[in-house]
Design an enzyme around this catalytic site. Structure first.
Site, PDB file in Angstrom:
ATOM      1  N   VAL A 111       0.741  -1.298   0.133  1.00  0.00           N
ATOM      2  CA  VAL A 111      -0.437   0.518  -0.128  1.00  0.00           C
ATOM      3  C   VAL A 111       0.572   0.990   0.622  1.00  0.00           C
ATOM      4  O   VAL A 111       2.288   0.502   0.142  1.00  0.00           O
ATOM      5  CB  VAL A 111      -0.695  -0.020   1.258  1.00  0.00           C
ATOM      6  CG1 VAL A 111      -2.299  -0.871   0.882  1.00  0.00           C
ATOM      7  CG2 VAL A 111      -0.518   0.402   2.699  1.00  0.00           C
ATOM      8  N   SER A 112       0.014   2.454  -0.359  1.00  0.00           N
ATOM      9  CA  SER A 112       1.048   3.518  -0.649  1.00  0.00           C
ATOM     10  C   SER A 112       1.797   4.147   1.121  1.00  0.00           C
ATOM     11  O   SER A 112       2.552   5.113   1.159  1.00  0.00           O
ATOM     12  CB  SER A 112       0.494   4.420  -1.830  1.00  0.00           C
ATOM     13  OG  SER A 112       0.763   4.054  -2.640  1.00  0.00           O
ATOM     14  N   THR A 113       0.275   4.401   1.812  1.00  0.00           N
ATOM     15  CA  THR A 113       0.435   5.215   2.820  1.00  0.00           C
ATOM     16  C   THR A 113      -0.032   4.014   3.910  1.00  0.00           C
ATOM     17  O   THR A 113      -0.902   3.482   4.291  1.00  0.00           O
ATOM     18  CB  THR A 113      -0.263   6.641   3.203  1.00  0.00           C
ATOM     19  OG1 THR A 113      -1.843   5.860   3.015  1.00  0.00           O
ATOM     20  CG2 THR A 113      -0.476   7.128   1.509  1.00  0.00           C
ATOM     21  N   GLN A 125      -3.312   3.465   5.059  1.00  0.00           N
ATOM     22  CA  GLN A 125      -3.832   2.181   4.303  1.00  0.00           C
ATOM     23  C   GLN A 125      -3.901   0.582   5.120  1.00  0.00           C
ATOM     24  O   GLN A 125      -2.951   0.750   5.618  1.00  0.00           O
ATOM     25  CB  GLN A 125      -3.674   2.166   2.723  1.00  0.00           C
ATOM     26  CG  GLN A 125      -3.930   3.154   1.552  1.00  0.00           C
ATOM     27  CD  GLN A 125      -3.142   3.508   0.527  1.00  0.00           C
ATOM     28  OE1 GLN A 125      -2.110   3.486   0.972  1.00  0.00           O
ATOM     29  NE2 GLN A 125      -3.617   3.879  -1.256  1.00  0.00           N
TER      30      GLN A 125
END
Length: 180
Positions: free
Chosen positions: A9-11, A14
């Protein structure tokens, strides 16, 4: 033959749990990380997998955009896997690089993932331009105290010494002194 799963996931806000669950369901040992998919730099878990995997192994992702958001990065990853004799498969998309159809579908999805990233970037830049025009967007707050830099320079310190003193880079010192 081993099955490895890669979840990303990017962040931190998430949630990885759905990806991990789907990968474990197909029998994978799962590696996971929180990092942007737009670059390969800083993705230590993916690099570990790429180095560790051996001929006959399989790398699973839930969707191709979890692996890369750039067609160049995706092709580089697939090339590394192919050179090692490792197949790439996805749980939610008909991707299997051990077949011609699976490889073609992977390339198409890679193009769309990059297209989506570029559209998002364009929308972001349009929003910033509109905000700047209204005087709302001022950019990131300066992290370097230009007055402090200038006073240290006037006190006879050089750029390297100022940078050490303030814990900043020399380039930041020069920018502060030039008024940028």
């Amino acid at each position: 033959m081993m099955r490895y799963g890669y979840a990303r996931v990017s962040t931190a806000e998430q949630d990885l749990s759905l990806q991990v669950e789907a990968l474990e369901k197909v029998g994978c040992q799962v590696r996971q990380e929180t990092a942007s998919g737009t670059k390969l730099v800083g993705r230590s878990e993916l690099q570990l997998l790429l180095e560790f995997m051996r001929e006959g192994d399989e790398l699973y992702v839930t969707r191709v955009d979890r692996l890369a958001r750039s067609i160049v990065d995706l092709q580089n990853i697939v090339g590394q896997l192919k050179a090692k004799g490792v197949a790439l498969k996805a749980t939610e998309q008909p991707i299997d690089t051990s077949t011609a159809a699976g490889k073609a579908f992977l390339d198409m999805l890679g193009v769309f993932a990059e297209f989506e990233t570029n559209l998002r970037r364009e929308r972001q830049m349009e929003g910033i331009a509109k905000a700047k025009a209204r005087g709302v967007y001022k950019g990131r707050k300066r992290s370097v105290d230009a007055k402090k830099v200038k006073s240290l320079k006037e006190a006879g310190m050089g750029a390297a010494a100022i940078a050490r003193e303030l814990g900043i880079g020399r380039a930041s010192v020069y920018r502060a002194l030039s008024g940028d």
